[in-house]
Structure formats: structure tokens, C-alpha cells
Design a protein around this motif. Sequence first.
Motif, mmCIF file in Angstrom:
data_model
loop_
_atom_site.group_PDB
_atom_site.id
_atom_site.type_symbol
_atom_site.label_atom_id
_atom_site.label_comp_id
_atom_site.label_asym_id
_atom_site.label_seq_id
_atom_site.Cartn_x
_atom_site.Cartn_y
_atom_site.Cartn_z
ATOM 1 N N PHE A 45 -11.649 4.100 56.374
ATOM 2 C CA PHE A 45 -11.736 4.951 55.263
ATOM 3 C C PHE A 45 -12.747 4.293 54.253
ATOM 4 O O PHE A 45 -12.605 3.065 54.088
ATOM 5 C CB PHE A 45 -10.346 4.627 54.628
ATOM 6 N N CYS A 46 -13.586 5.218 53.847
ATOM 7 C CA CYS A 46 -14.667 4.981 52.973
ATOM 8 C C CYS A 46 -14.182 5.548 51.494
ATOM 9 O O CYS A 46 -13.693 6.796 51.526
ATOM 10 C CB CYS A 46 -15.915 5.368 53.231
ATOM 11 N N LEU A 47 -14.380 4.452 50.506
ATOM 12 C CA LEU A 47 -14.038 5.142 49.193
ATOM 13 C C LEU A 47 -15.475 4.665 48.362
ATOM 14 O O LEU A 47 -15.913 3.975 48.348
ATOM 15 C CB LEU A 47 -12.894 4.346 48.382
ATOM 16 N N SER A 48 -15.494 5.972 47.523
ATOM 17 C CA SER A 48 -16.766 5.960 46.732
ATOM 18 C C SER A 48 -16.638 6.818 45.449
ATOM 19 O O SER A 48 -15.895 7.863 45.721
ATOM 20 C CB SER A 48 -17.884 6.444 47.479
ATOM 21 N N VAL A 49 -17.335 6.444 44.468
ATOM 22 C CA VAL A 49 -17.384 7.574 43.431
ATOM 23 C C VAL A 49 -18.384 8.460 43.650
ATOM 24 O O VAL A 49 -18.612 9.491 42.938
ATOM 25 C CB VAL A 49 -17.782 6.762 42.029
ATOM 26 N N ILE A 89 -17.527 1.677 49.436
ATOM 27 C CA ILE A 89 -18.729 1.649 50.028
ATOM 28 C C ILE A 89 -19.924 1.629 48.779
ATOM 29 O O ILE A 89 -21.057 1.710 48.864
ATOM 30 C CB ILE A 89 -19.129 2.977 50.815
ATOM 31 N N ASP A 90 -19.565 1.604 47.387
ATOM 32 C CA ASP A 90 -20.130 1.687 46.310
ATOM 33 C C ASP A 90 -20.621 0.182 46.116
ATOM 34 O O ASP A 90 -21.490 -0.299 45.449
ATOM 35 C CB ASP A 90 -19.661 2.140 45.052
ATOM 36 N N GLU A 91 -19.523 -0.819 46.370
ATOM 37 C CA GLU A 91 -19.677 -2.266 46.099
ATOM 38 C C GLU A 91 -20.349 -3.206 47.324
ATOM 39 O O GLU A 91 -20.669 -4.396 47.036
ATOM 40 C CB GLU A 91 -18.163 -2.663 46.059
ATOM 41 N N ILE A 92 -20.499 -2.736 48.545
ATOM 42 C CA ILE A 92 -20.983 -3.342 49.601
ATOM 43 C C ILE A 92 -22.560 -3.079 50.033
ATOM 44 O O ILE A 92 -22.800 -2.227 50.179
ATOM 45 C CB ILE A 92 -20.167 -3.296 50.963
ATOM 46 N N PRO A 93 -23.304 -4.339 49.876
ATOM 47 C CA PRO A 93 -24.580 -3.935 49.902
ATOM 48 C C PRO A 93 -25.024 -3.858 51.308
ATOM 49 O O PRO A 93 -25.832 -3.067 51.870
ATOM 50 C CB PRO A 93 -25.518 -5.449 49.461
ATOM 51 N N CYS A 144 -13.098 9.843 54.022
ATOM 52 C CA CYS A 144 -13.945 9.442 53.083
ATOM 53 C C CYS A 144 -12.921 10.012 51.813
ATOM 54 O O CYS A 144 -12.806 11.356 51.677
ATOM 55 C CB CYS A 144 -15.341 10.090 52.871
ATOM 56 N N LEU A 145 -12.745 9.049 50.882
ATOM 57 C CA LEU A 145 -12.115 9.407 49.655
ATOM 58 C C LEU A 145 -12.882 9.192 48.286
ATOM 59 O O LEU A 145 -13.570 8.227 48.380
ATOM 60 C CB LEU A 145 -10.778 9.013 49.770
#
Length: 127
Positions: A76-80, A53-57, A98-99
Motif C-alpha cells: 500500500f502506498c500512502l501520499s498527499v 511515499i512522501d517521506e521515503i527518499p 494507493c491511498l
Amino acid sequence: MNRIALINFTQKEYRELSAQLKNNNYQVARATTAKSMKSVLEKGSVLAAMFDIDEIPKVKDLIQIVAKQAPETKIFCLSVKKLHPDLEDLISRCVYACLAKPIETSELFYLLDGVKKDRQNSRGNGL
């Protein structure tokens, strides 16, 4: 089927994550656009869809497509980032987990194993 869709990860993250998934007997399908994601979902059952979810506008739109087209697929959502206030409502309604990135593989496979068991149990019970 133990198929996982990886949606819009960087090339490096995709290679690393897909290798780990394949080493643990998961099939991997890659999607980089809404059209390719729909195609992945149309080709058969997907156990989980993992979004960076950090990369998808337009992540909201993509998550909603999966939730509507394949409600049995766990999202699943992955984010920094720790917080995504713009996604709060969607996360509460549609997202299974969310991971944090970098991904802790033991946590990921623990969750995926639980999803597999739940799906097997629901099929065994005629659901």
C-alpha cells in the motif's frame, strides 16, 4: 497472521495509524530503514506493507525489496500527492493500493479485510 508493516511514517502518523490498526486486531511492525524492513519480513508473514511515499527518499528500492522478498505481501502506498510519475511503472507492477492522506480508515479496513479474505481463501485452496 494479520501483521502490518508501517514503513517510514512520521512519529505522529505512526502512532495514529498503529493505534487504529491495533484497535482492529492487526499487529504492527515498524520499519524505518531497508535493514529494519528486511528484518520485519524475515520474522514472519506480513499481510501488508504500508509506505508513506512522501517521506521515503529511496521508495523505489524499498518497494522492490518487499515485492521480491515477500511477494505475498500486499503493498500500500500512502501520499498527499495525487501523482507520482517517477513511480508509475512500479505502482502498476507491485502496488496493491494507493491511498490519499489523511487516511480514510473505512477504506483502509475495507481493503485490508479483502486482503485477509483472499489470503485465507488461497491457503484453503492449497495455493
